[in-house]
Design an enzyme around this catalytic site. Structure first.
Site, PDB file in Angstrom:
ATOM      1  N   GLN A  31      -6.208   3.356   0.786  1.00 13.23           N
ATOM      2  CA  GLN A  31      -5.338   2.466   0.028  1.00 13.23           C
ATOM      3  C   GLN A  31      -5.981   1.092  -0.147  1.00 13.23           C
ATOM      4  OE1 GLN A  31      -0.965   3.498   1.378  1.00 13.23           O
ATOM      5  NE2 GLN A  31      -2.208   3.475   3.192  1.00 13.23           N
ATOM      6  N   ASP A  86       3.289  -0.485   9.827  1.00  9.84           N
ATOM      7  CA  ASP A  86       3.455  -1.897  10.201  1.00  9.84           C
ATOM      8  C   ASP A  86       4.238  -2.051  11.510  1.00  9.84           C
ATOM      9  OD1 ASP A  86       6.370  -1.932   9.437  1.00  9.84           O
ATOM     10  OD2 ASP A  86       5.509  -1.582   7.465  1.00  9.84           O
ATOM     11  N   ASP A 137      -1.830  12.986   8.626  1.00  5.92           N
ATOM     12  CA  ASP A 137      -1.062  13.171   7.409  1.00  5.92           C
ATOM     13  C   ASP A 137       0.335  13.667   7.818  1.00  5.92           C
ATOM     14  OD1 ASP A 137       0.152  14.510   5.298  1.00  5.92           O
ATOM     15  OD2 ASP A 137      -1.750  15.091   4.386  1.00  5.92           O
ATOM     16  N   GLY A 138       1.357  12.920   7.441  1.00  9.26           N
ATOM     17  CA  GLY A 138       2.724  13.252   7.843  1.00  9.26           C
ATOM     18  C   GLY A 138       3.148  14.653   7.426  1.00  9.26           C
ATOM     19  N   ASP A 155       9.372   6.466   6.313  1.00 11.90           N
ATOM     20  CA  ASP A 155       9.118   5.088   5.887  1.00 11.90           C
ATOM     21  C   ASP A 155       7.854   5.062   5.037  1.00 11.90           C
ATOM     22  OD1 ASP A 155       9.115   2.386   5.577  1.00 11.90           O
ATOM     23  OD2 ASP A 155       8.580   1.911   7.647  1.00 11.90           O
ATOM     24  N   ASP A 158       6.104   4.103  -2.235  1.00 11.38           N
ATOM     25  CA  ASP A 158       6.799   4.767  -3.342  1.00 11.38           C
ATOM     26  C   ASP A 158       6.038   6.037  -3.730  1.00 11.38           C
ATOM     27  OD1 ASP A 158       9.101   3.017  -4.004  1.00 11.38           O
ATOM     28  OD2 ASP A 158       7.520   1.513  -4.122  1.00 11.38           O
ATOM     29  N   PRO A 162      -0.979   8.207  -2.183  1.00 11.87           N
ATOM     30  CA  PRO A 162      -0.881   9.006  -0.953  1.00 11.87           C
ATOM     31  C   PRO A 162       0.563   9.299  -0.528  1.00 11.87           C
ATOM     32  CG  PRO A 162      -2.073   6.916  -0.552  1.00 11.87           C
ATOM     33  CD  PRO A 162      -1.743   6.962  -2.001  1.00 11.87           C
TER      34      PRO A 162
HETATM   35  N1  AG3 Z   1       7.850   1.092   2.675  1.00  7.45           N
HETATM   36  C1  AG3 Z   1       8.573   0.883   1.454  1.00  7.45           C
HETATM   37  C2  AG3 Z   1       7.783   0.290   0.335  1.00  7.45           C
HETATM   38  C3  AG3 Z   1       8.579   0.135  -0.902  1.00  7.45           C
HETATM   39  C4  AG3 Z   1       7.829  -0.658  -1.897  1.00  7.45           C
HETATM   40  N2  AG3 Z   1       8.594  -0.852  -3.072  1.00  7.45           N
HETATM   41  C5  AG3 Z   1       8.709  -1.991  -3.726  1.00  7.45           C
HETATM   42  N3  AG3 Z   1       7.953  -2.988  -3.426  1.00  7.45           N
HETATM   43  N4  AG3 Z   1       9.604  -2.076  -4.660  1.00  7.45           N
HETATM   44  C6  AG3 Z   1       7.414  -0.071   3.316  1.00  7.45           C
HETATM   45  C7  AG3 Z   1       6.983   0.122   4.707  1.00  7.45           C
HETATM   46  C8  AG3 Z   1       7.674  -0.834   5.574  1.00  7.45           C
HETATM   47  N5  AG3 Z   1       7.669  -0.407   6.921  1.00  7.45           N
END
Ligand code: AG3
Length: 284
Positions: A31, A86, A137-138, A155, A158, A162
């Site tokens: 990424q 994170d 890989d989940g 978590d 979008d 990946p």
């Molecule tokens: N996971 C969700 C990311 C969503 C991004 N979407 C957006 N910026 N509209 C983030 C991981 C946090 N632990």
């Protein structure tokens, strides 16, 4: 010259954030990761050009992601987190005594850099012996695992790049087979106003697998377009129908401290405005 981070996640609307200072930028093999400083959000982490989390508003996203399923269930001992490198979700899970968690993230760099540049988000969760970290890989992980968990938190980013596989029917089915009886799956399901079809697709896929599928909402200031939706899937309908008194009892009983979550907010989050209900029911 003012430097702007230009999100570009959606086709018709762009989030622009002032970059006070770039702290880190690297294209890993997986990424494109950037961490920068912004006067409103504090430190911001983006992956492939989309804001993932910020120091100032992560508590909303992570508290609602974790405490809603854990306190609705009421007897959670084991939690699986897919993604979430994170450590924000992990930190919220670790607030619950006697709960252990496994966190599976595909990208070790996200974990290391979050701890280095945004340490308050994980708040030491990675050092907690109750948290087991797996770099994998989940999808593969849930396909092969024979363990079960009462809550699975997906978590993810979008559904592009990946993260896309974490929205497939196969993945949801494999997660289901890793759920303890009466367990709950929660997902990051985007901002309905700008991601209608993603909401509907997840709904349709989850519906084929689970008796009770729904969504609950929270506004995350750094996610553009209004409230975001968390997906909810379980075989146990009652988890979504608790009285305020039950939720309040579970909250007080858990002894956790929160800055956003309250039992009232929990209950209200499941009320879907009509325009969102219509995304789920429209025939086309
Ligand atoms: N996971 C969700 C990311 C969503 C991004 N979407 C957006 N910026 N509209 C983030 C991981 C946090 N632990």
């Amino acid at each position: 010259m003012i430097e702007l981070f230009d999100e570009g996640l959606h086709s018709g609307v762009n989030l622009a954030l002032k970059v006070d200072k770039v702290l880190y930028r690297e294209k890993t093999e997986l990424q494109d990761l950037m961490i920068f400083e912004n006067s409103t959000f504090g430190r911001v982490m983006s992956l492939d050009g989309a804001v993932q989390t910020t120091e100032k508003d992560e508590f909303i996203y992570h508290e609602m992601f974790v405490h809603v399923p854990l306190l609705a269930h009421g007897a959670v001992r084991r939690v699986l987190i897919i993604g979430g490198g994170d450590g924000g979700a992990a930190r919220q899970v670790m607030k619950h005594q006697n709960v252990e968690a496994t966190l599976v993230d595909i990208d070790r760099t996200v974990i290391e850099l979050s701890q280095q540049y945004m340490p308050t988000i994980s708040g030491g969760a990675f050092d907690d012996p109750r948290l087991k970290l797996v770099i994998a890989d989940g999808c593969e992980f849930v396909r092969q695992s024979e363990e079960v968990w009462e809550v699975i938190i997906i978590d993810s980013t979008d559904p592009h790049g990946p993260g896309e596989v974490l929205y497939t029917q196969e993945f949801y089915a494999d997660c289901k087979s890793c759920l303890a009886e009466g367990g709950i799956i929660v997902t990051q399901n985007g901002v309905p106003f700008v991601q209608e079809s993603e909401l509907r697709t997840s709904y349709d896929r989850l519906k084929t697998l689970f008796t009770d599928v729904g969504f609950y909402l929270a506004a995350i200031p750094s996610y553009v377009g209004g409230v975001m939706a968390y997906g909810w899937a379980t075989e146990e309908k009652r988890h979504r129908q608790h009285s305020l008194a039950t939720l309040a009892g579970n909250y007080i009983g858990s002894g956790i401290e929160t800055d956003y979550y309250t039992p009232e907010v929990h209950q209200a989050a499941f009320a879907l405005p009509l325009n969102i209900q219509k995304i789920l029911t429209s025939e086309d």
